[in-house]
Enzyme design. Structure first.
Site, PDB file in Angstrom:
ATOM      1  CG  HIS A  28     -13.544  -7.816  40.739  1.00 53.59           C
ATOM      2  ND1 HIS A  28     -14.509  -6.889  40.384  1.00 53.59           N
ATOM      3  CD2 HIS A  28     -13.521  -7.821  42.221  1.00 53.59           C
ATOM      4  CE1 HIS A  28     -14.991  -6.148  41.518  1.00 53.59           C
ATOM      5  NE2 HIS A  28     -14.504  -6.658  42.472  1.00 53.59           N
ATOM      6  CB  SER A  32     -20.678  -2.319  51.070  1.00 46.67           C
ATOM      7  OG  SER A  32     -20.938  -1.662  49.739  1.00 46.67           O
ATOM      8  N   GLY A  65     -19.107  -1.520  46.111  1.00 48.07           N
ATOM      9  CA  GLY A  65     -18.989  -0.276  46.139  1.00 48.07           C
ATOM     10  C   GLY A  65     -20.488   0.570  46.281  1.00 48.07           C
ATOM     11  CG  ASN A  92     -10.140  -5.740  44.340  1.00 49.20           C
ATOM     12  OD1 ASN A  92      -8.966  -5.421  43.608  1.00 49.20           O
ATOM     13  ND2 ASN A  92     -11.307  -5.939  43.855  1.00 49.20           N
ATOM     14  CD1 TRP A  93      -5.700  -2.282  48.150  1.00 56.92           C
ATOM     15  CD2 TRP A  93      -3.834  -1.516  47.293  1.00 56.92           C
ATOM     16  NE1 TRP A  93      -4.744  -2.338  49.401  1.00 56.92           N
ATOM     17  CE2 TRP A  93      -3.630  -1.688  48.798  1.00 56.92           C
ATOM     18  CE3 TRP A  93      -2.616  -0.818  46.626  1.00 56.92           C
ATOM     19  CZ2 TRP A  93      -2.516  -1.545  49.439  1.00 56.92           C
ATOM     20  CZ3 TRP A  93      -1.384  -0.679  47.500  1.00 56.92           C
ATOM     21  CH2 TRP A  93      -1.293  -1.056  48.584  1.00 56.92           C
ATOM     22  CE  LYS A  94     -13.291  -2.834  43.807  1.00 57.44           C
ATOM     23  NZ  LYS A  94     -14.612  -2.660  43.651  1.00 57.44           N
ATOM     24  CD  GLU A 131     -15.924  -9.164  45.503  1.00 55.85           C
ATOM     25  OE1 GLU A 131     -15.420  -8.718  46.589  1.00 55.85           O
ATOM     26  OE2 GLU A 131     -15.486  -9.038  44.293  1.00 55.85           O
ATOM     27  N   GLY A 171     -12.948  -3.973  49.069  1.00 58.24           N
ATOM     28  CA  GLY A 171     -12.520  -2.894  48.106  1.00 58.24           C
ATOM     29  C   GLY A 171     -12.342  -1.642  48.885  1.00 58.24           C
ATOM     30  N   GLY A 172     -13.332  -0.629  48.862  1.00 57.70           N
ATOM     31  CA  GLY A 172     -13.016   0.561  49.327  1.00 57.70           C
ATOM     32  C   GLY A 172     -12.349   0.697  50.818  1.00 57.70           C
TER      33      GLY A 172
HETATM   34  P1  PGA Z   1     -16.346  -2.771  48.105  1.00 58.62           P
HETATM   35  O1  PGA Z   1     -15.652  -3.772  46.766  1.00 58.62           O
HETATM   36  O2  PGA Z   1     -15.668  -3.195  49.200  1.00 58.62           O
HETATM   37  O3  PGA Z   1     -15.781  -1.474  47.726  1.00 58.62           O
HETATM   38  O4  PGA Z   1     -17.633  -3.081  47.685  1.00 58.62           O
HETATM   39  C1  PGA Z   1     -15.374  -5.167  47.139  1.00 58.62           C
HETATM   40  C2  PGA Z   1     -14.726  -5.558  45.783  1.00 58.62           C
HETATM   41  O5  PGA Z   1     -14.952  -5.225  44.729  1.00 58.62           O
HETATM   42  O6  PGA Z   1     -13.780  -6.620  45.868  1.00 58.62           O
END
Ligand code: PGA
Length: 251
Positions: A96, A214, A174, A9-11, A168, A235-236
């Site tokens: 999300h 995370s 994050g 999920n690149w956001k 999540e 995400g990250g």
């Molecule tokens: P994260 O984000 O891996 O950066 O914690 C996960 C997400 O929001 O899908």
């Protein structure tokens, strides 16, 4: 039996050029490994059509990060499920916590989005998860159950069978603070029980439930080893080929 899935999920990250380069990098890296899971990247709307041109869709799935709650019409700035599908994307991330929290997406809005996604042959990756206070006061089981019931439980068993769930916990997104593998397994097993009660063993056992928050190469294998954790929404760590592939190969 249900699929294992690792989805990025690149956001709101990467320019179009950076995003195409990242997608090409993941696509190339997948040629050199045997992935024991389906691999998906969730990318900004602006990137979908271009990325679809440069990836091998038999190895790498493409997801939008959202879609509108209307089919078409006077909704300036919105992007509909048919538009997403027309880019070649096969998935859409819905619900999300950032959409719920910053853009006021309610259970009712999300129900509409899920229905539109399914009508357009997009697989929803439907996110659920509690905030820190709910984790600490022990209401997280009820919170997560309600999120599932309120947006998804009007679906027929056949349609529910097309949904991918992503648990999540908001406190882990994050923040670098991952749920432990035992915490993830506890709630994933609970979620599966909720699905068994509504749709029966077969549908429940065929539903992929991903963990997100995370997740990184150093903790993915331990999380994915749990019987009810069927992969991750990343995400990250999805923003670099090496760390994303480190998670893909954790299976
Ligand atoms: P994260 O984000 O891996 O950066 O914690 C996960 C997400 O929001 O899908």
């Amino acid at each position: 039996m249900r699929k294992n899935i690792v989805a990025g999920n690149w956001k709101m990250n990467t320019t179009l050029q950076e995003g195409v380069a990242l997608a090409k990098g993941v696509n190339e890296a997948l040629k050199n490994v045997t992935a024991n899971c389906d691999v998906i990247i969730g990318v900004p709307f602006t990137h979908l059509a271009s990325i679809n041109e440069v990836i091998d869709s038999t190895k790498l799935g493409l997801a939008a990060e959202n879609c509108a709650d209307h089919k078409s019409g006077a909704y300036t700035g919105e992007v509909s499920a048919p538009m997403v599908a027309s880019t070649g994307a096969k998935y859409v991330i819905l619900g999300h916590s950032e959409r719920r929290q910053y853009y006021g997406e309610t259970a009712e809005i999300l129900k509409t989005k899920v229905n539109l996604a399914l009508e357009n042959n997009l697989t929803p990756i439907f996110c659920i998860g509690e905030v820190l206070e709910e984790r600490e006061n022990g209401t997280y089981f009820d919170v997560v159950k309600a999120q599932i019931e309120d947006s998804l439980f009007e679906l027929s068993a056949e349609d529910f069978g097309k949904i991918v769930l992503a648990y999540e916990p908001v406190w882990a997104i994050g923040t670098g603070k991952t749920a432990t593998a035992d915490q993830a397994e506890e709630i994933h097993a609970f979620i599966r029980e909720v699905l068994v009660a509504k749709y029966g063993e077969e549908v429940a056992n065929n539903t992929s439930i991903l963990y997100g928050g995370s997740c990184k190469p150093s903790n993915a294998a331990e999380l994915f080893a749990k019987p009810n954790v069927d992969g991750g929404l990343i995400g990250g760590a999805a923003l670099e080929v090496e760390s994303f592939m480190g998670i893909v190969t954790a299976f």
